[in-house]
Each structure stands twice: as structure tokens, then as C-alpha cells.
Scaffold this active site. Structure first.
Site, short mmCIF file in Angstrom:
data_model
loop_
_atom_site.label_atom_id
_atom_site.label_comp_id
_atom_site.label_asym_id
_atom_site.label_seq_id
_atom_site.Cartn_x
_atom_site.Cartn_y
_atom_site.Cartn_z
N TYR A 223 15.43 30.56 1.06
CA TYR A 223 14.34 31.40 1.53
C TYR A 223 14.55 31.83 2.98
O TYR A 223 14.95 31.03 3.83
CB TYR A 223 13.01 30.63 1.45
CG TYR A 223 12.43 30.54 0.06
CD1 TYR A 223 11.96 31.67 -0.60
CD2 TYR A 223 12.32 29.31 -0.59
CE1 TYR A 223 11.40 31.58 -1.87
CE2 TYR A 223 11.76 29.21 -1.86
CZ TYR A 223 11.30 30.35 -2.48
OH TYR A 223 10.75 30.26 -3.74
N LYS B 101 0.84 -1.20 0.00
CA LYS B 101 0.00 0.00 0.00
C LYS B 101 0.88 1.26 0.00
O LYS B 101 2.08 1.19 0.23
CB LYS B 101 -0.92 0.00 1.22
CG LYS B 101 -0.18 0.03 2.56
CD LYS B 101 -1.14 -0.01 3.72
CE LYS B 101 -0.38 0.04 5.06
NZ LYS B 101 -1.28 0.07 6.22
N ARG C 9 -9.91 -0.08 15.79
CA ARG C 9 -10.10 0.57 14.50
C ARG C 9 -11.19 -0.23 13.79
O ARG C 9 -12.24 -0.50 14.37
CB ARG C 9 -8.79 0.60 13.70
CG ARG C 9 -7.72 1.50 14.30
CD ARG C 9 -6.63 1.83 13.29
NE ARG C 9 -6.05 0.63 12.69
CZ ARG C 9 -5.01 0.65 11.85
NH1 ARG C 9 -4.44 1.79 11.52
NH2 ARG C 9 -4.53 -0.48 11.32
N MET D 200 10.79 23.77 -2.82
CA MET D 200 9.88 22.81 -3.45
C MET D 200 10.63 21.87 -4.40
O MET D 200 10.35 20.67 -4.43
CB MET D 200 8.77 23.53 -4.20
CG MET D 200 7.75 22.57 -4.82
SD MET D 200 6.43 23.41 -5.73
CE MET D 200 5.52 24.15 -4.38
#
Length: 425
Positions: free
Chosen positions: A277, A49, A144, A324
Site C-alpha cells: 500500500y 492475564k 492506582r 491486515m
């Protein structure tokens, strides 16, 4: 498998700005190490998964199926199961999570196994999708999904639903990685509850064929009576969730993933200048700064504190904030570093190594989250010990098959889609 890899006939990674590199040999070593905790006849349900914990779901499943004979897979959702089946993955594919009942006909069309979470869900599944293959989830204390272990009458009614094919029954250990007395005791309680239920169902002759309880850390408990499957997740990839919880070093693991990026340029920065930045980093001396072509858009945590990458087998400390699409490192002490070089963010470079546990520690998280963040912009390549690196298709196509195999798979996917549309009308 060699022929299948070579049929890709593509380039080997020189053109990538950043990429993942997976090792089939590492998967084999991890499977072998995990098998030492189990009975010889225990099957492996590979948990792939979340894009195989960032390793590439289709690519990983193909390696496990074609090279190691794995025939049981687990995914989180219907979409992941359809993607695997459409790309030629055979055998059993279990959806561990919840699927909206209206979408269950798709699960049958693609021959997927669906987790049943309670009696009402089972009845709805039987009404909407007769013949659906399912595994029954048992709540043994994690609270759960799942029907409570002591509600045997409800469990027996579900097992008696002739409209469903109940292939398995399972639960999940919530504290198997813990080493405190409380955690150990609760894990034993969960195991005892599940085994008691299985034993009762066996006496009545209604227990499903497949029974599984142990994910990665639970496997270290050794064989559990009545269970015939294990569900390795993070251990399959040779990684610990938290290096502080190593269960006395019982599982070593061989990392299957390397993460690499290119050096775009190296610039000299004078004392007192800012890098990146904001006022996060200011030079206090003349420095050589290398700009790497990878950033938080590719899954590198923006909040990394400290740490380094590897260049020419040496450590290059991170400087400034992660952008990014880029990040900066200090190569003042690596004079040979230059544009086009390969930086290693995860993996080995000569005698140095950065493990996922290290990077997760710098980010203040666990490896599971770190690896699942790795973005789709990262192509997946396959590295073998004997043949070097082979190109893969960045999660867009099948990794191994050649052109004829791809054509057949596309036709199969088309037929699946036609059947799905008919089933959902």
C-alpha cells in the site's frame, strides 16, 4: 502429560497460515531461574492475564498446572477467571482488576478471588456476595487501585468483615524495573511501607495468610520479609519489558513463544515498481519478494520500522507496509525461499534468533504491549524438546485433555453456568 498431549490426535501445524508455538520447557527454565531469588517455600502466582501475554491463557495455565504444579493464578478480569475455571484450572485464581459489584456473585460461583480496592467496595461485596473470597489491595504509592497503606483503621475494619473471606493482602511496585537512584529509592519506600503494614497486622493477629508484593522486576530484589507469594508476569514468559532495563543482567530468561507464518508466494519485482500500500517502498533493482500470510490483523504492528524475519536461517528484511493479513519481505539473497516455507517472526531458526525485545524495538513499544496484541486468529501449538510440535486448539478448547476429559469439563462448565444464573437472579 505426554499422554494428555497425544490425546489431541490432531495435525501438527502444516495447515496453519500463521501460528504461535509455546515451549513447556521454557516455562520450567524461567520458573527455576526466578526461584533462585526467593525462599524455598515461596509460592508462584502465575500472571496469565491478557491471554497469558499473548501466549495462550488456557494452554499456558494447563502447562503450569499439570507439569509444574502451579496452584495460584492471576487474571485481570472476571471473564478471564471464569474461562480458566471452566477449562479445568484448579487452585486459586485471583482477579487483579475491578469487578462490577453486581457481577460479584459470579466470582463466588466460580470460586474466584476478587481484589478489594477500598472500604466501600468491601462493604458492597459483603452485602451482595457473603462468603466471597478476596485479596485486599494496598496502595503503597502507585496510586492506582487500593486502599492507602497508612489507613490502618479502614484496613482493619475490612479484615474484620466476617461476611468476606480475606485470603490475602498485596500491593504493586511501580518502579521496580528502574535503575536510577530515584527509582531505586521509591521502590524501597514501597517495600518498607508494605512490610510495616504487614508487621503491624501480624502483631494484632489479623494479617491474611497470603501476602505478595513482587511482580517480575520486583522479584529481582530478593526475598521480602513477610511475603510468601511472587507474581511473575513478563518474566514467566522469558522476556524483558524493555531490553534497556535489564537490571544488570540479573534475569536472562528463556523465551517461551515462537511466532511463525507461511510463505504464500515469491514474485520477482523489477526496478522502479511499488510494493504494498501507498508509496512506502519502491524497488531500485530487481528483487525477489516473498509474501507472508500474517499481518496486523494477527497482531503484527503496522508501524514496524526496519527489522526482518528468518527464512532458512537467514534474515529477510521487511519491505513496504504491513497489511491486515499479509506482509512482504526481501528474499533476493535467499534463493531457496519458496511457497510453503516457514518464516520465523519470533524465535530461533538455526543460528539466528529474533526476540520479542527486537520486534518491540522495531515497533517503538515494549514487549508487554507487543505480545498482548497477538490476535485470536493465531492458533497455539506446543513444542517439546523431545517430541516436536503438537497441535493445540487456537484458544477455543482445552489444550491437553482427551475426549473424556473434555466431556467432563463441558459438564462442569454447564453446572457452573446453571449456578451462575441462579446466583444472579
Amino acid at each position: 502429560m505426554k499422554d494428555r498431549v497425544e490425546k489431541t490426535g490432531a495435525f501438527f501445524g502444516k495447515e496453519f497460515r500463521c501460528w504461535r508455538e509455546i515451549s513447556p520447557e521454557a516455562y520450567g527454565k524461567n520458573l527455576k531461574e526466578l526461584s533462585s531469588f526467593c525462599r524455598p517455600d515461596t509460592r508462584v502466582m502465575a500472571v496469565v492475564k491478557a491471554n497469558a501475554y499473548g501466549h495462550g491463557m488456557v494452554e499456558t495455565a494447563w502447562i503450569l498446572q499439570e507439569q509444574y504444579g502451579i496452584r495460584d493464578f492471576a487474571v485481570a478480569c472476571l471473564e478471564e477467571g471464569i474461562r480458566l475455571r471452566s477449562r479445568g484450572i484448579r487452585g486459586n485464581i485471583l482477579i487483579l482488576g475491578y469487578t462490577w459489584p453486581q457481577a460479584l456473585p459470579q466470582a463466588r460461583v466460580y470460586d474466584l478471588q476478587q481484589t478489594v480496592v477500598d472500604e466501600a467496595y468491601a462493604r458492597e461485596a459483603a452485602r451482595r456476595t457473603p462468603g466471597l473470597r478476596v485479596h485486599l489491595k494496598i496502595n503503597t504509592g502507585m496510586n492506582r487501585l487500593g486502599i492507602n497503606w497508612e489507613e490502618t483503621e479502614k484496613i482493619e475494619r475490612i479484615l474484620g468483615m466476617t461476611e468476606l473471606s480475606v485470603d490475602g493482602i498485596f500491593s504493586h511496585l511501580s518502579m521496580a524495573d528502574g535503575e536510577s537512584g530515584q527509582e531505586e529509592a521509591f521502590t524501597e519506600t514501597q517495600i518498607r511501607r508494605f512490610c510495616k503494614l504487614v508487621e503491624e497486622l501480624e502483631k494484632k493477629g489479623i494479617c491474611p495468610q497470603d501476602r505478595h508484593l513482587q511482580s517480575s522486576y520486583g522479584i529481582l530484589k530478593g526475598a521480602i520479609p513477610g511475603c510468601n507469594l511472587i507474581r511473575p508476569g513478563i518474566f514467566l514468559y522469558g522476556v524483558h519489558s524493555d531490553p534497556k532495563r535489564n537490571r544488570q543482567g540479573l534475569f536472562q530468561g528463556t523465551p517461551a513463544l515462537s511466532l511463525k507464518a507461511r510463505v504464500a508466494m515469491v514474485r520477482q519485482v523489477e526496478p522502479g515498481e511499488w510494493v504494498g500500500y501507498g508509496p512506502a517502498f519502491r524497488t531500485d533493482k530487481t528483487m525477489r519478494i516473498a509474501l507472508l500470510t500474517i499481518g496486523y490483523g494477527d497482531g503484527i504492528p503496522r508501524g514496524l520500522k526496519g527489522g526482518w524475519v528468518l527464512l532458512h536461517g537467514k534474515r529477510a528484511p521487511l519491505v513496504g507496509r504491513i497489511c491486515m493479513d499479509q506482509m512482504a519481505v526481501d528474499v533476493t539473497k535467499i534463493p531457496e525461499a519458496g511457497p510453503g516455507d516457514t518464516a520465523v517472526l519470533l524465535g530461533r531458526d538455526q543460528e539466528e534468533e529474533i526476540r520479542a525485545e527486537d520486534l518491540a524495538g522495531w515497533a517503538g513499544t515494549i514487549t508487554n504491549e507487543l505480545l498482548c496484541r497477538l490476535g485470536e486468529r493465531l492458533p497455539v501449538t506446543v513444542k517439546t524438546e523431545t517430541e516436536g510440535t503438537k497441535r493445540a486448539w487456537g484458544g477455543c478448547r482445552i489444550l491437553f485433555p482427551g475426549k473424556n476429559d473434555r466431556d467432563r469439563s463441558a459438564e462442569k462448565a454447564r453446572r457452573y453456568e446453571q449456578g451462575r444464573q441462579r446466583a444472579c437472579r
